[in-house]
Design a protein around this motif. Structure first.
Motif, PDB file in Angstrom:
ATOM      1  N   GLU A   1      55.211  11.678  35.841  1.00 48.02           N
ATOM      2  CA  GLU A   1      56.613  12.180  36.380  1.00 48.02           C
ATOM      3  C   GLU A   1      56.703  11.696  37.693  1.00 48.02           C
ATOM      4  O   GLU A   1      57.711  11.374  38.117  1.00 48.02           O
ATOM      5  N   VAL A   2      55.935  11.819  38.665  1.00 51.90           N
ATOM      6  CA  VAL A   2      56.100  11.408  40.254  1.00 51.90           C
ATOM      7  C   VAL A   2      56.251  10.149  40.286  1.00 51.90           C
ATOM      8  O   VAL A   2      57.100   9.628  40.997  1.00 51.90           O
ATOM      9  N   LEU A   3      55.306   9.274  39.539  1.00 54.40           N
ATOM     10  CA  LEU A   3      55.703   7.982  39.732  1.00 54.40           C
ATOM     11  C   LEU A   3      57.009   7.546  39.261  1.00 54.40           C
ATOM     12  O   LEU A   3      57.552   6.752  39.582  1.00 54.40           O
ATOM     13  N   SER A   4      57.530   8.126  38.079  1.00 57.87           N
ATOM     14  CA  SER A   4      58.683   7.558  37.495  1.00 57.87           C
ATOM     15  C   SER A   4      59.833   8.086  38.685  1.00 57.87           C
ATOM     16  O   SER A   4      60.923   7.353  38.644  1.00 57.87           O
ATOM     17  N   HIS A   5      59.792   9.273  39.178  1.00 58.56           N
ATOM     18  CA  HIS A   5      60.717   9.765  40.303  1.00 58.56           C
ATOM     19  C   HIS A   5      60.744   8.628  41.355  1.00 58.56           C
ATOM     20  O   HIS A   5      61.555   8.244  41.883  1.00 58.56           O
TER      21      HIS A   5
END
Length: 81
Positions: free
Chosen positions: A60-64
Motif C-alpha cells: 500500500e505504501v509502495l502504491s502510494h
C-alpha cells in the motif's frame, strides 16, 4: 541519497539504519501511517517496504509512492514463503 525503510520489526530497522548511516540518510517507519506522514514531509530517492507493517501492507505504501512520486525507486521485501 534519502532512503525510507518500512517494516514492523524495530530492531531490524534500527540495525539497517545504523549500518548505512555514514553513506545514506535513512529514515525508518514501522507503520503505514508513519510512512505516509514521512512521505508528506520528505522526498525520498528509494523506498524499501516490507510485506507487513503494524497497520497495513508495505504494498500500500509502495502504491502510494508509485502514484505520487513515480520516479522514486521502490523495493518490496517479502519472505520467500
Amino acid at each position: 541519497m534519502r532512503v525510507l525503510v518500512a517494516g514492523r520489526n524495530a530492531k531490524v530497522l534500527a540495525k539497517a539504519a545504523g549500518t548505512f548511516a555514514h553513506d545514506l540518510e535513512i529514515h525508518t517507519a514501522a507503520t503505514k501511517a508513519a510512512c505516509l506522514a514521512l512521505l508528506g514531509r520528505v522526498q525520498f530517492d528509494l523506498i524499501v517496504a516490507c510485506e507487513t507493517l503494524a497497520d497495513g501492507s508495505g504494498l500500500e505504501v509502495l502504491s502510494h509512492v508509485a502514484v505520487n512520486t513515480p520516479n522514486t525507486l521502490r523495493i518490496f521485501a517479502a519472505r520467500p514463503a
